[in-house]
Design an enzyme around this catalytic site. Structure first.
Site, PDB file in Angstrom:
ATOM      1  N   SER A  64       0.839  -1.196   0.000  1.00 55.51           N
ATOM      2  CA  SER A  64       0.000   0.000   0.000  1.00 55.51           C
ATOM      3  C   SER A  64       0.873   1.243   0.000  1.00 55.51           C
ATOM      4  O   SER A  64       2.025   1.211   0.450  1.00 55.51           O
ATOM      5  CB  SER A  64      -0.883   0.008   1.259  1.00 55.51           C
ATOM      6  OG  SER A  64      -1.533   1.251   1.433  1.00 55.51           O
ATOM      7  N   TYR A 121      -1.551  -0.374  10.659  1.00 57.84           N
ATOM      8  CA  TYR A 121      -1.641  -0.741   9.244  1.00 57.84           C
ATOM      9  C   TYR A 121      -0.422  -0.236   8.478  1.00 57.84           C
ATOM     10  O   TYR A 121       0.196  -0.981   7.709  1.00 57.84           O
ATOM     11  CB  TYR A 121      -2.921  -0.159   8.645  1.00 57.84           C
ATOM     12  CG  TYR A 121      -3.145  -0.557   7.200  1.00 57.84           C
ATOM     13  CD1 TYR A 121      -3.612  -1.830   6.880  1.00 57.84           C
ATOM     14  CD2 TYR A 121      -2.893   0.336   6.158  1.00 57.84           C
ATOM     15  CE1 TYR A 121      -3.822  -2.195   5.563  1.00 57.84           C
ATOM     16  CE2 TYR A 121      -3.101  -0.024   4.843  1.00 57.84           C
ATOM     17  CZ  TYR A 121      -3.558  -1.295   4.552  1.00 57.84           C
ATOM     18  OH  TYR A 121      -3.752  -1.651   3.237  1.00 57.84           O
ATOM     19  N   LYS A 138       2.516  -2.539   6.505  1.00 63.65           N
ATOM     20  CA  LYS A 138       2.852  -2.402   5.089  1.00 63.65           C
ATOM     21  C   LYS A 138       4.307  -1.971   4.900  1.00 63.65           C
ATOM     22  O   LYS A 138       4.959  -2.353   3.918  1.00 63.65           O
ATOM     23  CB  LYS A 138       1.888  -1.425   4.414  1.00 63.65           C
ATOM     24  CG  LYS A 138       0.445  -1.936   4.352  1.00 63.65           C
ATOM     25  CD  LYS A 138       0.347  -3.298   3.684  1.00 63.65           C
ATOM     26  CE  LYS A 138      -1.083  -3.766   3.528  1.00 63.65           C
ATOM     27  NZ  LYS A 138      -1.186  -5.081   2.837  1.00 63.65           N
TER      28      LYS A 138
END
Length: 237
Positions: free
Chosen positions: A129, A142, A146
Site C-alpha cells: 500500500s 496498518y 505495510k
C-alpha cells in the site's frame, strides 16, 4: 502454469484470480471465507478453492501441504483495524501483523521452497500500500505492517533471486472496491487524498490487477525487489 492466490476480504483477490484463470493459469484461491470461495468457483469452475485462516500458522501448513507445484504467487490477504495511535491494543497489533506480514512470510516460504526444489524459478507479488511510505491518521499499525511488508519483499528478492524467483510488491492508493467506495465516497473526505494525487482520482480494481499481472508475467523478467506504486503519482509528489 500453476498459480496460488492468497485472497483478502476485498475484490482485488477475486478479480486477480479470475484474470489469471482467463490467462490460462490453473488457479488455487485461498481465503478464510467459504461463501466467497463458493461464489468464486460458481463464476469460474476451473479455480481450486482452499478455505483456511492464513493467520493460523498450523492450519495453513496443513491446508497448503499438498497444493502441488506453484509457479506464481499473489499474497493479497490483509486486514485493517484503524484506531488512533494512543488507543492501539496488543491484540489489534498482533492480529494485523499475523495477517499482513507473518502470513505472507509463511505462505511464501511454502511456495518458494517448492520453486527452489524444482529449479524452474517463479514470481511472487505481495499486495502492499502507499501507506507503507506515507503516514495516515489512525493507521499506525496498518502503516507499520505495510512498511514491514515492503522490506520483507526486498529481502525475499535478495535471497530468492539466485534461484530465479522474483519478488515484488504492488502499492496502491485507495482502491474503489465495495469497501473503498463505502469509506471514501464522501467528497470532502475523498478530496483530502485525491487533491494530492496528480491524476485526481483513486485506483480502480483493474488498475491493481493489471499491475499484478505485469509483475507475474515474463514482461517483467528483470524486475525484482520493486515496490510499484499504483497511486496516480501520490508518492512521487
Amino acid at each position: 502454469m500453476e498459480c496460488s492466490v492468497a485472497k483478502a476480504e476485498t475484490w482485488i483477490g477475486r478479480a486477480t484470480a479470475l484474470a489469471l484463470a482467463r490467462c490460462g493459469a490453473k488457479v488455487v484461491a485461498v481465503t478464510r471465507t467459504q461463501a466467497d470461495l463458493s461464489s468464486l468457483v460458481q463464476e469460474c469452475a476451473s479455480i481450486s478453492p482452499v478455505c483456511v485462516d492464513l493467520a493460523d500458522w498450523g492450519a495453513t501448513e496443513v491446508a497448503l501441504r499438498d497444493i502441488g507445484p506453484i509457479d506464481l504467487l499473489v499474497n493479497n490477504a490483509a486486514c485493517a483495524s484503524l484506531q488512533p495511535f494512543l488507543e492501539v491494543t496488543p491484540d489489534q497489533f498482533n492480529h494485523s501483523f499475523d495477517v499482513n506480514v507473518k502470513a505472507v512470510l509463511h505462505v511464501s516460504q511454502i511456495v518458494a521452497r517448492g520453486m527452489k526444489a524444482r529449479g524452474s524459478g517463479g514470481s511472487i507479488v505481495n499486495l502492499s500500500s502507499q501507506a507503507s511510505q506515507c503516514a495516515l491518521r489512525d493507521h499506525a499499525v496498518y502503516c507499520a505492517t505495510k512498511g514491514a511488508l515492503d522490506m520483507l519483499t526486498k529481502v525475499m528478492a535478495l535471497e530468492l533471486g539466485p534461484y530465479q524467483i522474483r519478488v515484488n510488491s504492488v502499492n496502491p492508493t485507495v482502491v474503489m472496491t465495495e469497501m473503498g467506495r463505502l469509506g471514501w465516497s464522501e467528497p470532502e473526505k475523498a478530496k483530502t487524498i485525491t487533491s494530492r494525487i496528480p491524476l485526481g482520482r483513486f485506483a480502480e480494481v483493474e488498475d491493481v490487477v493489471n499491475s499484478i499481472l505485469f509483475l507475474l508475467s515474463d514482461k517483467s523478467n528483470m524486475t525484482n525487489g520493486v515496490t510499484l506504486p499504483v497511486d496516480g503519482g501520490f508518492l512521487a509528489c
